[in-house]
Design an enzyme around this catalytic site. Sequence first.
Site, PDB file in Angstrom:
ATOM      1  N   HIS A  68       0.834  -1.207   0.000  1.00 29.70           N
ATOM      2  CA  HIS A  68       0.000   0.000   0.000  1.00 29.70           C
ATOM      3  C   HIS A  68       0.871   1.260   0.000  1.00 29.70           C
ATOM      4  CE1 HIS A  68      -3.727   2.249   1.101  1.00 29.70           C
ATOM      5  NE2 HIS A  68      -2.829   3.076   1.624  1.00 29.70           N
ATOM      6  N   GLU A  69       1.836   1.293   0.886  1.00 29.80           N
ATOM      7  CA  GLU A  69       2.672   2.496   1.012  1.00 29.80           C
ATOM      8  C   GLU A  69       3.629   2.653  -0.167  1.00 29.80           C
ATOM      9  OE1 GLU A  69       1.664   4.636   3.053  1.00 29.80           O
ATOM     10  OE2 GLU A  69       0.388   3.313   4.236  1.00 29.80           O
ATOM     11  N   HIS A  82       1.826   4.568  -2.755  1.00 29.61           N
ATOM     12  CA  HIS A  82       1.896   6.010  -2.473  1.00 29.61           C
ATOM     13  C   HIS A  82       3.253   6.576  -2.886  1.00 29.61           C
ATOM     14  CE1 HIS A  82      -1.913   6.262  -0.538  1.00 29.61           C
ATOM     15  NE2 HIS A  82      -1.570   5.617   0.562  1.00 29.61           N
TER      16      HIS A  82
END
Length: 168
Positions: free
Chosen positions: A89-90, A93
Amino acid sequence: MEEEPGTTPGPDGATVEECEDMIRRSFRTPMVKFLREHMEKAGCGVGEKFVKAVNCDKKIAGGYVRGEGIMVCSNHMITQDDVNQVVKHELIHAYDDCRAANLDWADCAHHACSEIRAGHLSGDCHYKRELLRGYMKLRGHEQVSSNSFVTSQIKFTRVHYIHTSACL
């Protein structure tokens, strides 16, 4: 936000050392390898120290900070899958931050778009994961997941409804 490495984890969480081991193992998963390779190709290197295990006071799984990298909240991690999800997920980003020349994290629309992308591309909104969270709705689960996920991530309920069409 941080404590000394190896300190006592949360009620069910991992120590910083255990989490660091799980982060290293996550680097061997296909999706994390893929994301790291594409960040390298885009000119944004992701070395071993880009992802760090820390103890967090807030009830969050982790986060990405421009110029600092990714933190995984060890005291909130229980399984290898938990760590893998946070890292994926990160990294999405971080990839968005690398590729988008004008990404402004303070702009709710930009932040919401990145959260929606990370939620869907990392598998956070996969129906099996949603079922494990207790969301029993099979039809239309993506919309429900985006609503709950984005609002929990950035704390702006209306942003999703206003800006979803610009992101998808």
